[in-house]
Design an enzyme around this catalytic site. Structure first.
Site, PDB file in Angstrom:
ATOM      1  N   THR A 271       0.825  -1.135  -0.069  1.00  0.00           N
ATOM      2  CA  THR A 271      -0.038  -0.058  -0.001  1.00  0.00           C
ATOM      3  C   THR A 271       0.850   1.095  -0.209  1.00  0.00           C
ATOM      4  OG1 THR A 271      -1.449  -1.396   1.456  1.00  0.00           O
ATOM      5  CG2 THR A 271      -1.879   1.227   1.273  1.00  0.00           C
TER       6      THR A 271
ATOM      7  N   GLU B 122       9.836  -6.972  -2.068  1.00  0.00           N
ATOM      8  CA  GLU B 122      10.349  -5.870  -2.662  1.00  0.00           C
ATOM      9  C   GLU B 122      11.912  -6.145  -3.247  1.00  0.00           C
ATOM     10  OE1 GLU B 122       8.690  -5.495  -0.181  1.00  0.00           O
ATOM     11  OE2 GLU B 122       6.878  -4.338  -0.315  1.00  0.00           O
TER      12      GLU B 122
ATOM     13  N   ARG C 256       5.112   7.158   0.781  1.00  0.00           N
ATOM     14  CA  ARG C 256       4.267   6.935   1.939  1.00  0.00           C
ATOM     15  C   ARG C 256       5.468   6.893   3.135  1.00  0.00           C
ATOM     16  NH1 ARG C 256       2.273   0.591   3.217  1.00  0.00           N
ATOM     17  NH2 ARG C 256       2.731   0.661   5.539  1.00  0.00           N
TER      18      ARG C 256
ATOM     19  N   ASN D 250      -4.447  -8.552   3.475  1.00  0.00           N
ATOM     20  CA  ASN D 250      -4.628  -7.078   3.740  1.00  0.00           C
ATOM     21  C   ASN D 250      -4.436  -6.180   2.403  1.00  0.00           C
ATOM     22  OD1 ASN D 250      -4.794  -5.259   6.123  1.00  0.00           O
ATOM     23  ND2 ASN D 250      -2.755  -4.515   5.728  1.00  0.00           N
TER      24      ASN D 250
END
Lengths: 331, 1189
Positions: free
Chosen positions: B32, B65, B115, B1006
């Site tokens: 996210t 990642e 973020r 999630n």
């Protein structure tokens, strides 16, 4: 021996076809049935109620959680080819139509007036040769009359007849107070064939669980007599061809059903029990029996024992045994 | 100029659209707020959509990642055009590769939704702390500040990277830009082709590693060479800004949209200038226009290319007239002289010199974790620049009452034009409000000349979650990246919100209020709380009502009121003519839902038609007529901190809390969900004591600890409320005691798992069970009183429960309660059970994911304490390191215990040998033993209190570690199977006593259902939309291979006692234990009320075997593995057909489904056969020990 038959506007090489059953579930099993000698294939029903229920349930499962949480706009993938509706059934009909060269009769169980018509039109577009209407419903409403239920079914048949060009057959239940009148109205509304009779899931009780379970048992030859009676009563009196479904397990059974007026003989349990080759075996036995008994054609046999032609029609009609004495009339 | 193709689109889609079309290899990992870019790329690839080179890019999801960065690095080295999307911790995991990619001068563009990094807390929201952590890697950094720029810069970055050979990090603000929908001109394929030069691609290809022209790259260098070689790239960095500007100029020629490395907006002779980058620059620019119109000499420099930092161009962008500059950084670097952009600006002025005087430069922080940044705050910054002595370092947007850095903001300052229509919509997640609003802005933005903007705010809960949609429409482009403060239109889609939140706070004078109300126009007024009536009267609000739930129900839409409310919005807002609007809504419905089936379209359209007829204007009185006030959001008995902090956040007013209100280090009290009474269920389960067989299954399966069992002495009933239900306890162990099952009516989510699992049926009326769903409103008052009384009933003495099975375990107090997990969650029953069994001595390390969100997302926390004040202590480190993190807990706990034992031995003569021996040799394998040890520790403390020596003091501090602690490592399959597997494997290879609980939902739940290595064969998941073609990784078998690890595979819905047994055995095992727990999930696509039924099918079909592998059994001469449930009772396909994740594969491609189902069946059979071998295994000498003690 001329075994051809004309059922619901279709010309069949012989009357022995595969009835609505798991036998139509895959292209392979349908091909096997045709190889086994089936003159036509009736598909399992497309249930409007089921399509709608799955559509709405899937819609809920996907959309209930869409755009509810910052980290996930959805929880299931999008896929262009994931289309909900009757498509899977329709694609399957089209696939089967391409795979075999005998008539394919699709079957439909609708739940709304609109659904009946739209799904029937969709079935016609698949290339199916005919539609077998399956108006199965369990009426529990204390205030709903049989007249109302019957009117609904007749109206539905008329609406489908007006909307599609392929022939319609209707697979009815034996539970009508005035079955011949119902049959007549169905035919007037556009049914070209009547299938006697539908068989249903029956409830059972699981004693430990206090639960109701559903089961569908294969038919036995004991179910044939009921069908013989109503075939005989309707034969030649309604302007539609008749099919027997349920209870034909042998060549003798088949001969009896045809004598009572069946243009088509739907086989399911016999095939499930003994394999696809049963179809040809029954056909050949019937042919043999006809030859042995010096029939010229199947047509000569068909309807020979119906209500109009049988020696004693009362035998179809009496509810109870009547003693000889009571039928005796003084001189 | 090419005629632009106008679209309403969010930032993620805007960027992905370019990145996808310009690349060949895309390697990603969900995080996210960047996940959307990877997902949409995967959708396009699945659809066979080509890039501008005519090929379909390959889109691959990696295990982390770090893995994505490695794959991208490799693809680039082998000559492909490659990209990736990420954010936050994910970006940090890419840093090692970023150094390499830059060091090798590799053209590459990554797209980052900027973020917040996890520090004292995780935050999914936006700021620049992640991208700023990469400024040393050698990547160029290009910042876009709105959706259009994000789209454009995705192209500019890649063109510039190919030309300059410098890799680019293109970033835009997470959520604010990535999730904002705005009207943009899309770049056509031709635009892109014209921007990307073949010769640059050819050059990149020529540098590729190939055996046909071999070179080596990635050598190791020594002191003689490394330094000079590192300097050899300088010219490329020197050339880069010029190349970027020339690309921007070409872009201008192609599209008519002009950009510069530093764009200046404002008064030509500005004296006060703000410098910043990202979405905040839009807010400042709009404010500057407003202020400059009023004659103020202000301006703003928006930084586009942040690295390489082009000093000359920067200085040129700042007007010569500038006297003072405020540099705003959206990040915090504690201990630094200032934040990075500030330091760059200062050093730019310092190093370059400049004619005239150097302006004064001050630096401030704003907008951390998507904190609002409004024109009023911008004004405060300019005001500060006018001050005689401006604060050299400041913050804006919060109240800092500790170090007093914050600027005072005049909240009444507003620049929004009257021409812009502003609407705010409060909805429930589940009612579809956001989806309908997305359609509304598409209709207005794409079908009319209007510009439009949509932004959506979600809450932190997964069940009963609220959404707030902010929609703007107007004749001019909308540059307002902040929430609506004053709305012309406020819609409240759930009547109950009025009693919980200050919904009308946002309404401007004379605004229209649309209310979904069960009360008609004549009745509704009397049902409004005092505060709402007051706002309606004072602000002269125009009130409309519709009973949307009734309309939805009547049109077969269930609880989906979205299209109904959308229709009402159009009907009364006058944005479009009503009939035209309804036509457009129906078109949108058809477009959105066509694939979902005719029935869905039909029902929605019917609802639209019905909506207008049920919409009424309310004639509101001119006076407030009720004294009934809004309900307090927090229980009156809540502790002070909860009232003052949690309560304010729950009321949606957390922005008003000052710095001093907060803990300094992210430490929060547990057990605060109990004070938040959510009342989100429409029906709750009610117990019938006459039918109950006292099995406690209902309590076990409850995801929210909202139905509980207790046994207690009859005397406790003396003060019971009237009619409090109870029955004598049936079994012999607590003969003479009373038994009650009680629902927590305000905490239940109404999921029905308990009712479905209840085996007790009324003999005369089997439809009636021992618990039955009952309308919430009918029983709320009564059950609230009963639940309060129930909670006060004494908890059973833990040591009295001899048989710890399903029944016994449910007499232990749950120390995990009322979490924000989804209604019907399949994970939380395991978590709750863990806290019941071991909660009073439990340390939990929790991998990031659903379990860390419902476990630790503020405002309220579900981990609780017992009457002694003991309970789980909990922390989340990262996603990838959870096994190691929890392992660290164990090392520390063991070290403490060792120290205690040493100290005890040393102090034995003083304390008394007997007590010391008893403590050291205590058997703590039972609750009784633990209880007794606790009592010994009390005695120990008592005697230590009299001893005055350093050892005694040390022991006093640590003595509680003499009581056995239980360390649990908790996380989902994304952690255990993928990103954290390496660490998990290592921890399992050690001999420390840790317990691993894998909550296996078989996807990344999630972040929205992306495939993991736990995703089963044949299931559709994101990145496996056509159905996963490879079988689930057998994590359990891999762990068994070590020989010393206790491994169990459980499914509480299939065999609950087995689950309890496995938990007990895992805890008892003096070494690492692994429990893999089947967790049904919303990502499986069915009504979770049937979760336990599906668990049964999973086990019966063999696709989810139940087993326990206990190493100790080998040493006893037994086979280590026990298969605990027969498989093959039903075909695997019977299990699969009940879930959308499998069913959609069947509908997409029935033949493929058939094949996959057959393979899944085979895989299940194969797994079982392998297990059967292990279950038959015997060691020749009867001693299976595989490691030295």
């Amino acid at each position: 021996m001329d075994m051809t038959s004309s059922y619901a506007g279709l010309t069949l090489n012989h009357p022995f076809m595969v009835g609505a059953s798991p036998l139509s579930d895959t292209v392979e099993s349908v091909k096997a049935a045709v190889a086994g000698g089936a003159s036509a294939v009736v598909m399992r029903s497309l249930f409007e109620e089921q399509v709608t229920a799955e559509t709405m349930a899937t819609h809920d499962a996907r959309d209930f959680y869409a755009d509810t949480f910052a980290e996930a706009a959805s929880v299931l993938p999008e896929h262009d080819a994931f289309v909900l509706g009757p498509e899977q059934y329709l694609d399957h009909v089209a696939l089967i139509k391409q795979a075999i060269d005998v008539p394919v009769i699709a079957s439909l169980n609708g739940s709304t007036a609109r659904g009946w018509v739209e799904f029937a039109q969709a079935i016609e577009r698949t290339g199916a040769d005919a539609i077998e209407i399956n108006p199965y419903q369990v009426i529990t409403d204390l205030d709903r009359s049989s007249a109302d239920v019957e009117r609904n079914i007749v109206d539905m048949v008329r609406a489908i007849h007006d909307a599609v060009g392929i022939p319609l057959a209707i697979k009815i239940s034996p539970m009508y107070t005035a079955l011949p009148n119902m049959a007549k109205r169905l035919v007037e509304a556009g049914a070209a064939g009547i299938v006697l009779f539908n068989r249903y899931f029956e409830p059972d009780i699981e004693l430990e669980e206090l639960a109701v379970s559903r089961q569908l048992k294969l038919s036995t030859a004991s179910e044939l007599p009921l069908r013989l009676r109503w075939l005989a009563i309707l034969s030649e009196r309604v302007k539609a061809s008749l099919a027997v479904s349920g209870g034909v397990h042998s060549a003798a059974d088949a001969v009896k059903a045809i004598m009572c007026g069946a243009e088509a003989v739907q086989l399911v349990s016999a095939v499930l029990n003994h394999g696809e080759a049963t179809i040809t075996e029954i056909r050949e036995s019937v042919e043999g029996w006809l030859s042995e008994n010096e029939y010229q054609s199947l047509a000569q046999l068909r309807g020979s024992m119906n209500l109009l032609r049988c020696p004693n029609p009362n035998d179809y009609l009496r509810a109870n045994y009547i003693y000889m004495l009571q039928t005796w009339q003084p001189g | 100029m090419v005629q632009p193709n106008i679209r309403m689109i969010d930032g993620n889609d805007a960027v992905a659209s370019v990145a996808y079309r310009l690349n060949e290899v895309i390697a990603i990992y969900p995080i996210t707020p960047s996940s959307g870019m990877g997902e949409v790329s995967d959708e396009w690839a699945t659809r066979g959509q080509p890039n501008i080179f005519g090929n379909v890019p390959s889109v691959t999801e990696m295990q982390s990642e770090g893995g994505a960065a490695g794959a991208v690095h490799g693809a680039l080295q082998a000559g492909a055009l490659s990209t990736t999307f990420t954010a936050s911790q994910g970006l940090l995991l890419m840093i090692p590769n970023m150094y390499k990619i830059a060091g090798e001068l590799t053209p590459f563009t990554m797209h980052v939704t900027a973020r917040t990094l996890a520090t004292h807390a995780l935050s999914i929201f936006g700021d620049h702390s992640d991208v700023m952590a990469c400024r040393q890697t050698g990547f160029a950094m290009l910042a876009s500040s709105c959706v259009q720029e994000a789209h454009d810069f995705a192209c500019i970055a890649q063109a510039a990277s190919l030309e300059s050979r410098i890799p680019f990090q293109h970033f835009f603000d997470g959520f604010r830009t990535s999730h904002e929908i705005n009207k943009i001109a899309m770049l056509s394929d031709d635009d892109l082709r014209n921007m990307i030069k073949d010769e640059h691609i050819a050059a990149h290809r020529k540098r590729a590693l190939t055996p046909d022209a071999p070179v080596i790259r990635g050598t190791a260098q020594n002191p003689d060479a490394y330094f000079q070689a590192r300097e050899a790239c300088n010219t490329f960095y020197n050339a880069c800004p010029g190349i970027v500007q020339s690309v921007m100029d070409r872009f201008n020629e192609q599209t008519g949209r002009a950009y510069r490395l530093f764009d200046y907006v404002g008064h030509p002779e500005a004296e006060r200038v703000v410098v910043l980058m990202g979405s905040g620059a839009e807010t400042v620019a709009e404010t500057v226009k407003h202020l400059a119109n009023e004659g103020e000499k202000v301006g703003v420099v928006s930084v586009r290319l942040y690295r390489p930092f082009a000093v000359e161009q920067f200085l040129a962008a700042v007007p010569q007239s500038t006297k003072s500059i405020a540099v705003l950084d959206r990040t915090k670097e504690p201990g630094s002289v200032g934040e990075p952009l500030f330091l760059d600006v200062v050093s730019a002025f310092q190093s370059a010199g400049r004619n005239g005087s150097t302006p004064r430069v001050i630096g401030g922080r704003y907008g951390l974790s998507s904190k609002e940044f409004t024109p009023a705050m911008v004004k405060a910054v300019y005001d500060e620049l006018s001050a005689d002595k401006p604060k050299p370092r400041f913050t804006v947007g919060i109240e800092d009452d500790v170090t007093h850095l914050s600027l005072r903001v005049d909240e009444s300052f507003d620049i929004e034009s009257d021409e812009v229509f502003r609407g705010v919509f409060y909805g429930l997640g589940a009612d579809g409000t956001v989806g309908a609003n997305k359609n509304s802005i598409k209709i207005i933005g794409e079908e009319t000349e209007n510009h439009a903007q949509g932004y959506f705010v979600y809450d932190s809960k997964k069940s009963g979650a609220m959404t707030i949609s902010h929609l703007r429409f107007g004749p001019d482009p909308i540059h307002a990246p902040y929430l609506i403060r004053k709305a012309d239109f406020v819609a409240c889609h759930q009547f109950t919100f009025l009693d919980k939140l200050d919904v009308l706070d946002v309404a401007s004078d004379g605004a229209i209020v649309l209310l979904n109300s069960p009360f008609g126009p004549d009745k509704v007024w009397d049902e409004l709380p005092h505060e709402v009536q007051e706002q309606i009267v004072e602000c002269k609000l125009k009130l409309y009502v519709i009973d949307a739930n009734k309309v939805a129900h009547d049109s077969g839409m269930g609880g989906r009121i979205n299209t109904i409310m959308q229709t009402c919005f159009f009907a009364i807002s006058d944005i479009l003519p009503k009939d035209a609007a309804i036509e457009k809504i129906k078109e949108a419905i058809t477009k959105t839902y066509a694939k979902k089936g005719d029935e869905v379209v039909r029902r929605n359209c019917a609802a639209v038609d019905a909506a207008v007829n049920h919409l009424f204007k309310v004639e509101t009185p001119e006076k407030v007529s009720t004294q009934r006030r809004r309900q307090p959001i927090i229980a009156a008995d809540a502790p002070d901190l909860v009232q003052k902090l949690t309560g304010v956040m729950l009321a949606g007013k957390g922005d008003l809390l000052p710095v001093s209100a907060f803990p300094v280090d992210g430490t929060w009290p547990t057990a605060t969900t109990q004070y938040e009474k959510r009342n989100i269920a429409t029906e709750v389960p009610i117990w019938d004591n006459g039918v109950c067989i006292q099995c406690n299954k209902c309590a076990l399966v409850c995801p929210h600890a909202a139905i509980r069992a207790k046994v207690y002495e009859p005397s406790a009933l003396e003060s019971a409320p009237d009619g409090f239900p109870h029955v004598p306890y049936r079994a012999k162990e607590f003969k003479g005691m009373e038994f009650t099952i009680q629902v927590a009516p305000e905490d239940c989510t109404g999921c029905r798992l308990c009712v479905n699992v209840c085996p007790a049926k009324d003999k005369a009326n089997p439809r009636h069970k021992a618990i039955n769903m009952t309308p919430h409103a009918d029983v709320l008052e009564r059950e609230r009183e009963r639940y309060d009384f129930f909670l006060d009933l004494p908890e059973l003495d833990r040591s009295r429960v001899e048989r710890i099975d399903v029944k016994g375990s449910q007499f232990f107090q749950p120390l995990f309660e009322y979490s924000g997990a989804c209604a019907g969650c399949g994970e939380t029953p395991y978590v709750k059970l863990m806290t019941q069994l071991f909660g009073d001595r439990l340390l939990i390390s929790n991998a990031t994911g659903c379990s860390s969100i419902y476990g630790g997302n503020l405002p309220s926390t579900p981990y609780a304490r017992n009457a002694d004040g003991r309970g789980p202590t909990w922390s989340n480190s990262l996603f990838e390191d959870n096994a190691e993190f929890g392992f660290g807990f164990r090392l520390a706990v063991d070290a403490h215990e060792d120290q205690c034992r040493n100290l005890l031995e040393r102090l034995a003569p003083t304390i008394g040998e007997k007590l010391v021996m008893e403590i050291l040799e205590a058997d703590q394998s039972t609750e009784l033993g633990i209880n007794q040890q606790r009592e010994r520790v009390v005695a120990l403390r008592k005697s230590l209190a009299n001893v005055d020596n350093p050892d005694a003091k040390r022991l006093m501090l640590l003595a509680d570690y003499l009581v056995k602690k239980s360390v649990w490592l908790l996380g989902g399959d994304g952690w255990a199977y993928d990103i954290g597997y390496g660490g998990l494997d290592h921890v399992l290879s050690q001999q420390r006593n840790v317990n691993v609980l894998v909550l296996d939902t078989e996807v990344y739940s999630n972040t929205g259902g992306q495939a993991s290595k736990a995703t089963p064969l044949g299931a559709a998941a994101k990145f496996a939309a056509a159905g996963k073609g490879v079988d689930k990784k057998d994590l359990g078998l891999m762990a068994m291979n070590y020989g010393h690890v206790y491994v169990a595979s459980v499914a509480f819905g299939a065999k609950d006692n087995h689950t309890v047994k496995a938990f007990m055995e895992a805890e008892a095992h003096e070494g690492p234990s692994l429990i893999i727990a089947y967790s049904h999930c919303i990502a499986h696509g069915y009504d979770l009320a049937f979760g336990t039924d599906q668990q049964k099918r999973a086990v019966d079909s063999g696709i989810w075997p139940l087993y326990r592998y206990d190493p100790q059994r080998l040493s006893l001469g037994d086979a280590p593995l026990m298969i605990d449930a027969p498989a093959g009772r039903i075909p695997v396909s019977d299990y699969m057909r009940n879930e959308t994740r499998f069913r959609m594969v069947e509908r997409i491609d029935p033949q493929r489904f058939k094949r996959l189902a057959a393979q899944a069946q085979q895989a299940a059979t194969r797994r079982i056969s392998v297990y059967q071998h292990l279950a038959a295994m015997r060691m020749p000498n009867g001693n299976g020990s595989t490691h030295e003690e």
